[in-house]
Design a protein around this motif. Structure first.
Motif, PDB file in Angstrom:
ATOM      1  N   VAL A   1     107.504  13.905  -5.963  1.00 25.05           N
ATOM      2  CA  VAL A   1     108.899  13.210  -5.126  1.00 25.05           C
ATOM      3  C   VAL A   1     108.525  13.415  -3.944  1.00 25.05           C
ATOM      4  CG1 VAL A   1     111.045  14.035  -4.831  1.00 25.05           C
ATOM      5  CG2 VAL A   1     110.496  13.631  -6.960  1.00 25.05           C
ATOM      6  N   GLN A   2     108.697  12.208  -3.083  1.00 27.62           N
ATOM      7  CA  GLN A   2     108.265  12.360  -1.587  1.00 27.62           C
ATOM      8  C   GLN A   2     109.573  12.573  -0.741  1.00 27.62           C
ATOM      9  OE1 GLN A   2     106.408   8.284  -1.478  1.00 27.62           O
ATOM     10  NE2 GLN A   2     105.595   9.259   0.341  1.00 27.62           N
ATOM     11  N   LEU A   3     110.739  12.159  -1.402  1.00 24.06           N
ATOM     12  CA  LEU A   3     112.098  12.390  -0.605  1.00 24.06           C
ATOM     13  C   LEU A   3     112.838  13.161  -1.478  1.00 24.06           C
ATOM     14  CD1 LEU A   3     112.325   8.741   0.607  1.00 24.06           C
ATOM     15  CD2 LEU A   3     111.826  10.679   2.253  1.00 24.06           C
ATOM     16  N   LEU A   4     113.203  14.118  -0.997  1.00 23.41           N
ATOM     17  CA  LEU A   4     114.190  14.867  -1.764  1.00 23.41           C
ATOM     18  C   LEU A   4     115.752  14.728  -0.873  1.00 23.41           C
ATOM     19  CD1 LEU A   4     114.588  16.993  -4.137  1.00 23.41           C
ATOM     20  CD2 LEU A   4     114.479  19.013  -2.032  1.00 23.41           C
ATOM     21  N   VAL A   5     116.722  14.317  -1.704  1.00 25.24           N
ATOM     22  CA  VAL A   5     117.658  14.108  -1.023  1.00 25.24           C
ATOM     23  C   VAL A   5     118.658  15.526  -1.493  1.00 25.24           C
ATOM     24  CG1 VAL A   5     119.796  12.574  -0.594  1.00 25.24           C
ATOM     25  CG2 VAL A   5     117.580  11.745  -1.648  1.00 25.24           C
ATOM     26  N   ALA A   6     119.252  16.269  -0.412  1.00 28.43           N
ATOM     27  CA  ALA A   6     119.819  17.503  -1.011  1.00 28.43           C
ATOM     28  C   ALA A   6     120.726  17.969   0.039  1.00 28.43           C
ATOM     29  CB  ALA A   6     118.683  18.604  -0.792  1.00 28.43           C
ATOM     30  N   THR A   7     121.827  18.909  -0.376  1.00 24.31           N
ATOM     31  CA  THR A   7     122.773  19.482   0.215  1.00 24.31           C
ATOM     32  C   THR A   7     122.100  20.537   0.890  1.00 24.31           C
ATOM     33  OG1 THR A   7     123.476  20.553  -1.686  1.00 24.31           O
ATOM     34  CG2 THR A   7     124.662  18.683  -1.296  1.00 24.31           C
TER      35      THR A   7
ATOM     36  N   LYS B   1     120.381   5.191  -5.168  1.00 25.97           N
ATOM     37  CA  LYS B   1     119.793   4.012  -4.385  1.00 25.97           C
ATOM     38  C   LYS B   1     118.429   3.918  -4.183  1.00 25.97           C
ATOM     39  CE  LYS B   1     124.061   2.852  -1.916  1.00 25.97           C
ATOM     40  NZ  LYS B   1     124.772   3.146  -0.433  1.00 25.97           N
ATOM     41  N   LEU B   2     117.975   5.230  -3.643  1.00 22.78           N
ATOM     42  CA  LEU B   2     116.406   5.000  -3.079  1.00 22.78           C
ATOM     43  C   LEU B   2     115.625   4.835  -4.374  1.00 22.78           C
ATOM     44  CD1 LEU B   2     116.575   8.032  -0.637  1.00 22.78           C
ATOM     45  CD2 LEU B   2     116.035   5.565   0.010  1.00 22.78           C
ATOM     46  N   GLN B   3     115.777   5.629  -5.411  1.00 19.32           N
ATOM     47  CA  GLN B   3     115.092   5.293  -6.683  1.00 19.32           C
ATOM     48  C   GLN B   3     115.124   3.679  -7.105  1.00 19.32           C
ATOM     49  OE1 GLN B   3     116.784   8.228  -9.472  1.00 19.32           O
ATOM     50  NE2 GLN B   3     115.487   9.633  -8.916  1.00 19.32           N
ATOM     51  N   GLN B   4     116.351   3.313  -7.252  1.00 19.12           N
ATOM     52  CA  GLN B   4     116.499   1.673  -7.364  1.00 19.12           C
ATOM     53  C   GLN B   4     115.760   0.887  -6.519  1.00 19.12           C
ATOM     54  OE1 GLN B   4     120.555   1.152  -7.364  1.00 19.12           O
ATOM     55  NE2 GLN B   4     120.884   2.428  -9.242  1.00 19.12           N
ATOM     56  N   ASP B   5     115.705   1.278  -5.182  1.00 15.75           N
ATOM     57  CA  ASP B   5     114.844   0.576  -4.305  1.00 15.75           C
ATOM     58  C   ASP B   5     113.238   0.983  -4.130  1.00 15.75           C
ATOM     59  OD1 ASP B   5     116.934  -1.044  -3.493  1.00 15.75           O
ATOM     60  OD2 ASP B   5     117.525   0.436  -1.925  1.00 15.75           O
ATOM     61  N   GLY B   6     113.006   1.705  -5.357  1.00 13.25           N
ATOM     62  CA  GLY B   6     111.528   2.075  -5.400  1.00 13.25           C
ATOM     63  C   GLY B   6     110.847   3.090  -4.662  1.00 13.25           C
ATOM     64  N   TYR B   7     111.662   3.916  -4.309  1.00 13.59           N
ATOM     65  CA  TYR B   7     111.138   5.040  -3.699  1.00 13.59           C
ATOM     66  C   TYR B   7     110.756   6.362  -4.625  1.00 13.59           C
ATOM     67  CZ  TYR B   7     112.516   2.527   0.603  1.00 13.59           C
ATOM     68  OH  TYR B   7     112.509   1.626   1.571  1.00 13.59           O
ATOM     69  N   ASN B   8     110.113   7.063  -4.176  1.00 13.34           N
ATOM     70  CA  ASN B   8     109.747   8.341  -4.962  1.00 13.34           C
ATOM     71  C   ASN B   8     110.737   9.576  -4.531  1.00 13.34           C
ATOM     72  OD1 ASN B   8     107.555   7.821  -6.417  1.00 13.34           O
ATOM     73  ND2 ASN B   8     106.137   8.195  -4.978  1.00 13.34           N
ATOM     74  N   ALA B   9     112.085   9.335  -4.951  1.00 18.16           N
ATOM     75  CA  ALA B   9     112.885  10.147  -4.521  1.00 18.16           C
ATOM     76  C   ALA B   9     113.855  10.674  -5.500  1.00 18.16           C
ATOM     77  CB  ALA B   9     114.154   9.129  -3.595  1.00 18.16           C
ATOM     78  N   ASP B  10     114.370  11.846  -5.279  1.00 17.98           N
ATOM     79  CA  ASP B  10     115.380  12.633  -6.161  1.00 17.98           C
ATOM     80  C   ASP B  10     116.187  13.407  -5.595  1.00 17.98           C
ATOM     81  OD1 ASP B  10     116.180  13.081  -8.539  1.00 17.98           O
ATOM     82  OD2 ASP B  10     114.058  13.684  -9.383  1.00 17.98           O
ATOM     83  N   ALA B  11     117.308  13.866  -6.363  1.00 15.90           N
ATOM     84  CA  ALA B  11     118.477  14.449  -5.775  1.00 15.90           C
ATOM     85  C   ALA B  11     118.470  15.943  -6.348  1.00 15.90           C
ATOM     86  CB  ALA B  11     119.776  13.716  -6.121  1.00 15.90           C
ATOM     87  N   LEU B  12     118.965  16.905  -5.269  1.00 19.94           N
ATOM     88  CA  LEU B  12     119.021  18.420  -5.639  1.00 19.94           C
ATOM     89  C   LEU B  12     120.312  18.736  -5.080  1.00 19.94           C
ATOM     90  CD1 LEU B  12     117.323  20.809  -6.647  1.00 19.94           C
ATOM     91  CD2 LEU B  12     116.832  21.328  -4.180  1.00 19.94           C
ATOM     92  N   HIS B  13     121.153  19.207  -5.969  1.00 19.12           N
ATOM     93  CA  HIS B  13     122.650  19.637  -5.730  1.00 19.12           C
ATOM     94  C   HIS B  13     123.314  20.647  -6.650  1.00 19.12           C
ATOM     95  CE1 HIS B  13     124.218  16.629  -8.144  1.00 19.12           C
ATOM     96  NE2 HIS B  13     123.348  15.715  -7.858  1.00 19.12           N
ATOM     97  N   GLY B  14     124.272  21.055  -6.296  1.00 20.78           N
ATOM     98  CA  GLY B  14     124.857  22.005  -7.135  1.00 20.78           C
ATOM     99  C   GLY B  14     125.391  21.374  -8.313  1.00 20.78           C
ATOM    100  N   ASP B  15     125.541  20.295  -8.754  1.00 14.96           N
ATOM    101  CA  ASP B  15     126.173  19.721 -10.024  1.00 14.96           C
ATOM    102  C   ASP B  15     124.903  19.747 -11.100  1.00 14.96           C
ATOM    103  OD1 ASP B  15     128.662  19.592  -9.135  1.00 14.96           O
ATOM    104  OD2 ASP B  15     128.580  17.282  -8.759  1.00 14.96           O
ATOM    105  N   LEU B  16     123.626  19.970 -10.583  1.00 16.77           N
ATOM    106  CA  LEU B  16     122.741  19.950 -11.441  1.00 16.77           C
ATOM    107  C   LEU B  16     122.617  21.091 -12.282  1.00 16.77           C
ATOM    108  CD1 LEU B  16     119.792  18.146  -9.494  1.00 16.77           C
ATOM    109  CD2 LEU B  16     121.576  17.061 -11.071  1.00 16.77           C
TER     110      LEU B  16
END
Ligand code: ADP
Ligand code: MG
Length: 599
Positions: free
Chosen positions: A293-299, A261-276
């Motif tokens: 990447v400014q915002l890292l969404v993570a577990t 969602k953040l990426q779609q909304d134009g933020y420099n965001a990415d995800a970090l989780h165990g499925d990668l």
């Protein structure tokens, strides 16, 4: 102040430390390094995250390594593969001038054969995650009979991740005589239990106490409806255009979802989780480290071992129910003397967790109003203008194009020109934020705002438990005085023959008057105002004091705010209906910032 050179470390290690820019030992290093160079009994070392624990055990470990021996002498266990790689990389840097020391990392999620080969080629120091270490033992490639130092790094996290049985299994393969070093940021009961199970008479060293969250971290919470969390997150990010932080989510799905969602909304965001895959994770971490990447969404698990020092924000998309997790997360900001902000986006059902965290932190978490459109636009505009001021202009290059531009724009005044040029950059932003709704519950927001600079006076009344007085009675009595609607009540303490009650200091004289002219159950009331009215309880000490006076819990529901209640609202409400915890409002985090993306 200790210097590294005072620590009787071998010269090659001192040289490596110098190369790394380590000028003096951190407190945990100053405590543990000399101790480890002298002792071979067990050690428990507690220190906050980011305080240099790797070198604290790494330097002595390297100093003690016998390179003539072909066996594994040290085993370092840690919770995740990222951490495992990180520690190995750090040790390699420390051993830059000790090229004959061999280190091998063994961790899950990567092909086993390469690691096997590495082990078979010989290792002095093995860094591993518990599961993979056990695999290697079972497959007879890892032999631990000669291990004389065992390090449990981030022991608390290893237990959180359910590695207890694996640890015991590994332990059974290591000689009793080994030295065990347990490093942890926190010392919850299960770590204590683990330590008691297989460490004997361990010395405890604690550098500045356990991880309580550094002083230079500001803690805030926002309270919104569960469905508005994402919107609140965006506004928080927009309020800090230079934000560089981790957003912690609960599940892999949620992590991916928020990042998308953040990426779609134009933020420099990415995800970090165990499925990668490992490769994907490494790419994400590298992009985050380089601030692409400014915002890292993570577990929590995935974010472990990501050694980034200068995070501006930690955002809890849900406040964790385990206060230790909160401390761990927030410990990732405010490092190396920098200031940091730890934010929790909460809905009302998470209030219990907030209290637990406050208790663990030993300080209040401050409520913040979710930024409104105007504020955000102002911040963004300022940021934009700031970047205009600072942009480097290559006059020679750009000048050749400009003469026609000047001509074309010559009919406009300076003001008109500025207006247009701001509008070009800013219209989409303004349109998005025009008339956006408030995300705070208006009643709660009003209450919280009102409490910002609120002052209580402490009244002493000659009524106590010997008069059968309970807190509820006292509230009722004050209520019946009908001095004014909406008088705030603070803390109440009832003793044998007197009680102390905090009340809105604006009504001090009226209340005194009312007390002495209204009997309580036939008793003539004597009232006085104790100390000078004090401000809202906000300092750390004050907060601790408050925590000691637990008695008030008899009166209110355990989960209920027990001061700052509007007595005209009747009896305290329970659970989700309870009013939010009040706090002093602080200025919004981050003031000079950049981001030009439109939401
Ligand atoms: P911890 O394990 O306690 O979380 P680390 O060992 O990962 O902390 O160290 C955190 C950061 O501090 C690393 O970037 C490390 O290189 C740096 N560091 C460690 N010791 C020193 C020192 N004495 N002086 C300066 N920086 C240090
Ligand atoms: Mg560490």
């Amino acid at each position: 102040m200790t210097k590294f050179t005072d620590l009787t470390l071998p010269e090659p290690i001192l040289r490596a430390a110098r190369d790394l820019g380590f000028e003096k030992p951190t407190p945990v290093q100053a405590l543990t390094i000399p101790w480890l160079l002298e002792n071979n009994s067990d050690l428990i070392a507690l220190a906050q995250t980011g305080t240099g624990k790797t070198a604290a055990f790494g330097f002595p470990l390297l100093s003690n390594t016998d390179i003539e021996s072909k066996s594994v002498q040290s085993l370092i266990l840690c919770p995740t593969r990222e951490l495992c790689l990180q520690i190995t990389k750090d040790l390699q840097a420390y051993a830059k001038y000790l090229p004959r020391v061999k280190m091998v990392a063994v961790y899950g999620g990567a092909p086993i054969y390469k690691q096997k080969e590495a082990l078979l080629a010989g290792a002095h120091i093995v860094v591993g995650t518990p599961g993979r270490v056990n695999d290697m033992i079972r497959q007879n490639v890892l032999h631990l009979q000669e291990v004389n130092q065992l390090v449990l790094d981030e022991a608390d996290e290893m237990l959180n991740m359910g590695f207890k049985d694996e640890l015991f299994e590994i332990m059974s393969h290591i000689p009793e005589s080994k030295q065990t070093l347990l490093f942890s940021a926190t010392m919850p009961k299960d770590v204590e239990h683990l330590a008691n199970s297989f460490m004997k008479g361990a010395t405890r060293l604690s550098a500045g106490g356990e991880d309580k969250g550094a002083e230079n971290i500001e803690h805030f919470f926002y309270k919104v409806q569960a469905r508005d969390k994402y919107l609140a997150l965006k506004r928080i990010a927009d309020m800090s255009p230079k934000i560089y932080g981790i957003i912690f989510c609960r599940t892999r799905n949620e992590t991916q979802d928020i990042a998308n969602k953040l990426q779609q909304d134009g933020y420099n965001a990415d995800a970090l989780h165990g499925d990668l895959s490992q490769a994907q994770r490494e790419l994400v971490m590298q992009r985050f480290r380089s601030k692409y990447v400014q915002l890292l969404v993570a577990t929590d698990v995935a974010a472990r071992g990501l050694d980034v020092d200068d995070l501006s924000h930690i955002i809890n998309y849900h406040i964790p129910t385990d206060p230790d997790i909160y401390i761990h997360r927030s410990g990732r900001t405010g490092r190396a003397g920098k200031s940091g902000i730890s934010i929790s986006i909460m809905h009302s059902k998470e209030a219990g967790a907030l209290k637990a965290v406050e208790k663990r932190l030993g300080r209040e978490i401050t409520w913040q109003k979710v930024p409104g459109g105007r504020e955000i636009c102002q911040k963004q505009l300022f940021h934009f203008i700031d970047s205009v001021e600072k942009v480097e202009v290559d006059e020679e290059q750009i000048g050749t194009f400009l003469s026609n531009v000047y001509k074309k724009l010559s009919w406009m005044t300076r003001e008109e020109l500025i207006q247009r040029f701001v509008a070009v950059e800013f219209n989409r932003f303004l349109n998005y934020y025009k008339d956006i709704p408030d995300l705070d519950n208006p009643v709660q927001a009003k209450r919280q705002e009102a409490k910002k600079d609120f002052k209580f006076s402490t009244f002493r009344l000659n009524l106590g438990s010997k008069h059968g007085l309970t807190k509820r009675d006292l509230m009722r009595y004050v209520n019946q005085l009908k001095v004014s609607r909406g008088i705030e009540i603070g803390q109440i303490n009832i003793f044998g023959d007197y009680c102390l009650i905090e009340l809105d200091s604006n009504y001090e004289s009226e209340l005194l008057q009312a007390f002495v002219s209204n009997k309580y159950k036939g008793v003539t009331v004597e009232a006085s105002v104790g100390k000078a009215p004090k401000t809202q309880h906000s300092s750390k000490d004050d907060w601790k004091e408050r925590r000691k006076t637990k008695k008030i819990d008899d009166y209110v529901d355990h989960d209920t705010t027990y001061y700052g209640r509007n007595i005209w609202e009747g009896t305290p409400k329970k659970g989700k209906d309870k009013p939010g915890f009040k706090g002093k409002k602080k200025i919004a985090p981050d003031s000079k910032t950049k981001r030009k993306k439109t939401p």
